[in-house]
Design an enzyme around this catalytic site. Structure first.
Site, PDB file in Angstrom:
ATOM      1  CE1 TYR A 144      -3.638   2.569   0.491  1.00  0.00           C
ATOM      2  CE2 TYR A 144      -2.437   3.301   2.437  1.00  0.00           C
ATOM      3  CZ  TYR A 144      -3.440   3.492   1.515  1.00  0.00           C
ATOM      4  OH  TYR A 144      -4.257   4.596   1.604  1.00  0.00           O
ATOM      5  CG  ASP A 238       5.701   3.782   1.016  1.00  0.00           C
ATOM      6  OD1 ASP A 238       5.956   4.474   2.028  1.00  0.00           O
ATOM      7  OD2 ASP A 238       4.552   3.636   0.558  1.00  0.00           O
ATOM      8  CE  LYS A 266       0.717   4.997   8.444  1.00  0.00           C
ATOM      9  NZ  LYS A 266       0.821   4.277   7.192  1.00  0.00           N
TER      10      LYS A 266
END
Ligand SMILES: *Cc1c(COP(=O)(O)O)cnc(C)c1O
Length: 430
Positions: A144, A238, A266
Site C-alpha cells: 500500500y 516506501d 507516521k
C-alpha cells in the site's frame, strides 16, 4: 464490556460521515462489530467514550512510538502553538527536522515535507518520472502506498501484468503505467522489465506492513537493486510505516540496500500530519522551484507538525537503545502468543522488526500477499473481539501491523499473553 456509547456515536456518525469514519479501516468492517470511539489516550492506554480502557497496540497506526501524550512531544506542540499555527512562509523548524532526517538516513541528502504519506509517495513517483523521463512504474501486489490514483492498483495474480484500477473513479488510463509484481519474487520483477523499457521506478515497502507484516527477504532487495541499476530505474523505499519504526536508520541500515528515494510519514510527525520524501541531491534538485517537477502544499512544513516531529525524532536520537528494547518486547509478545496459541492447536506465523510486529493464523510461512490471504480470517476476527473484551486494542484487520510503544511495559506484554491464552481457549471451546 459495555460499549453502548460508542455504538450510539457510530450510529450518529454514519448519518453524516460516509461509513461513520474518515478512513475506511477504522470502521471494523473486516472483524465485524462496531468501532470504539476514543475519548483520550494516555501512555500505553486508550480510553473510550464508555469509560473502558485498552492497552493500545495500534498507536494511531504507527506514529506514536512514545505512546500517547508523551511529555516532551506534548510540550513541543504547545510551545509551537503559542507562536502561531501556520505562516505559509519558511521556519527554522523545517530545517531542523530536515537535518535530523538527513542525519538518520544515509541515502537522503535533501528532503521535502508534505502533510501525509499519500502525498509523499505521489510526489516521489512524479519526481522519479520527471528525473528519468519515463512513465511506467512497478509496484508489488499487496503493498500500500497511499490512495493516489496510479498506486491504487489491485492486488493481481502475482504474475507481472498491467494493473487494473481497484477503485471506481480511477480511470484505467491512469493505471496502465502501473505494472504489478509479486513480493519477494524477483522473477516477477524481471518480467516487468522484459515487458517495458520505460520503467521510471520500482516502489516497494521494504518492510511491508499493509498486507499483514511481511519484511522483504534481504537477497530479494539486493537483486531488486541490481535490476534497477541495470535498467537505470530508480528504487523507491516506501517507509511511511517502517521509517523510525523498524530501525531509526531506515530499512537500508537493516538490509544494506540503498534506495534512490525514501518516503516517510507516521512517526516523522509524532502524531501530527507529516509526510516526507528525500534522496540524493541530484534527484531532489529536480523539484520545483529549483527544477521542473512541480510539487507544493499550503500546510507543508507546518510549524506545529514540525515541532511534534522534531521532538519525536530528537527523543529517538537521544535514546539510541530504544529500538532494541522495543524489539525485545515485540519478540516476547509474538513468541508468547504463539506459544499459548500452539497449546490450543493454533499455528501462528510471526515476524518482528524493531517496534513492529505481525502475526498470521497460517500453517505456512507468509512471503507475499497471496500467502497472506490464506490466513484464517474468522479466527482473526474472533481473536480481535476477544482481546478487545479483555482490554487489548489490536488493529481491526488481519492485513495490518502491530506496534509497541515505549509506554508498553514488560508486565503489559505478560498480561497480553495471558489474555490471549484465555481468548484462544474460549475460541477453541466454543
Ligand atoms: C500509511 C501508509 C501510506 C499512506 O500514508 P497516509 O498518511 O495514510 O496518507 C503510504 N505508504 C505506506 C507504506 C503506509 O503505511
Amino acid at each position: 464490556m459495555n460499549r453502548k456509547t460508542s455504538k450510539q456515536a457510530f450510529h450518529e456518525a454514519q448519518n453524516i460521515i460516509p461509513g461513520g469514519v474518515n478512513s475506511p479501516v477504522r470502521a471494523f468492517k473486516s472483524v465485524g462489530g462496531t468501532p470504539i470511539f476514543i475519548s483520550e489516550g494516555n501512555g500505553a492506554y486508550l480510553s473510550d467514550v464508555d469509560g473502558n480502557k485498552y492497552v493500545d497496540f495500534v498507536q494511531s497506526w504507527g506514529p506514536l512510538i512514545f505512546g500517547h501524550r508523551d511529555e516532551s512531544i506534548e510540550n513541543a506542540v504547545i510551545n509551537a502553538v503559542k507562536h502561531g499555527l501556520s505562516f505559509g512562509a519558511p521556519t527554522v523548524a523545517e530545517t531542523q527536522l530536515a537535518q535530523l532526517v538527513v542525519d538518520f538516513f544515509d541515502s537522503i541528502e535533501k528532503v521535502r515535507f508534505v502533510s501525509s504519506g499519500t502525498e509523499a509517495v505521489m510526489s516521489a513517483i512524479r519526481l522519479a518520472r520527471g528525473f528519468t523521463g519515463r512513465d511506467d512504474i512497478v509496484k508489488f501486489t499487496g503493498c500500500y502506498h497511499g490512495h493516489s490514483d496510479s498506486l491504487l492498483v489491485e492486488a493481481g495474480s502475482g504474475a507481472a501484468t498491467f494493473g487494473t484500477p481497484s477503485s471506481p473513479g480511477v480511470p484505467a488510463d491512469f493505471t496502465k503505467h502501473t505494472l504489478l509484481a509479486e513480493y519477494n519474487n524477483i522473477e516477477s520483477v524481471k518480467k516487468c522489465f522484459e515487458g517495458s523499457s520505460d520503467i521510471a521506478c520500482v516502489i516497494i515497502e521494504p518492510i511491508a506492513g499493509n498486507m499483514g507484516f511481511i519484511p522483504a527477504d534481504k537477497e530479494f532487495l539486493h537483486e531488486l537493486r541490481k535490476l534497477c541499476d541495470e535498467n537505470k530505474t530508480l528504487l523507491i523505499f516506501d517507509e511511511v510505516m517502517s521509517g523510525f519504526r523498524a530501525s531509526i536508520n531506515g530499512a537500508e541500515s537493516l538490509t544494506g540496500v540503498t534506495p534512490d528515494i525514501v518516503t516517510l510519514g507516521k512517526v516523522i510527525g509524532g502524531g501530527m500530519p507529516v509526510g516526507a520524501f528525500g534522496g540524493r541531491k541530484e534527484i531532489m534538485n529536480m523539484l520545483s522551484p529549483d527544477g521542473p517537477v512541480y510539487q507544493a502544499g499550503t500546510l507543508s512544513g507546518n510549524p506545529v507538525a514540525m515541532a511534534a516531529g522534531f521532538a519525536s525524532l530528537t527523543k529517538l536520537k537521544q535514546n539510541a537503545r530504544v529500538m532494541a528494547v522495543l524489539q525485545t518486547r515485540a519478540q516476547r509478545l509474538v513468541d508468547g502468543m504463539s506459544r499459548v496459541a500452539k497449546e490450543q492447536g493454533i499455528t501462528m506465523q510471526t515476524a518482528v522488526r524493531g517496534s513492529m510486529f505481525g502475526f498470521f493464523f497460517n500453517e505456512n510461512p507468509v512471503k507475499n500477499f497471496k500467502d497472506a490471504t490464506a490466513t484464517d480470517a474468522e479466527l482473526f476476527a474472533a481473536f480481535h473481539a476477544g482481546m478487545l473484551d479483555e482490554g487489548f486494542y489490536f488493529a481491526c484487520s488481519l492485513y495490518e501491523t502491530g506496534f509497541i510503544s515505549t509506554a508498553i511495559t514488560d508486565e503489559m506484554i505478560e498480561e497480553t499473553i495471558n489474555a490471549a491464552e484465555r481468548v484462544f481457549k474460549a475460541i477453541k471451546s466454543a
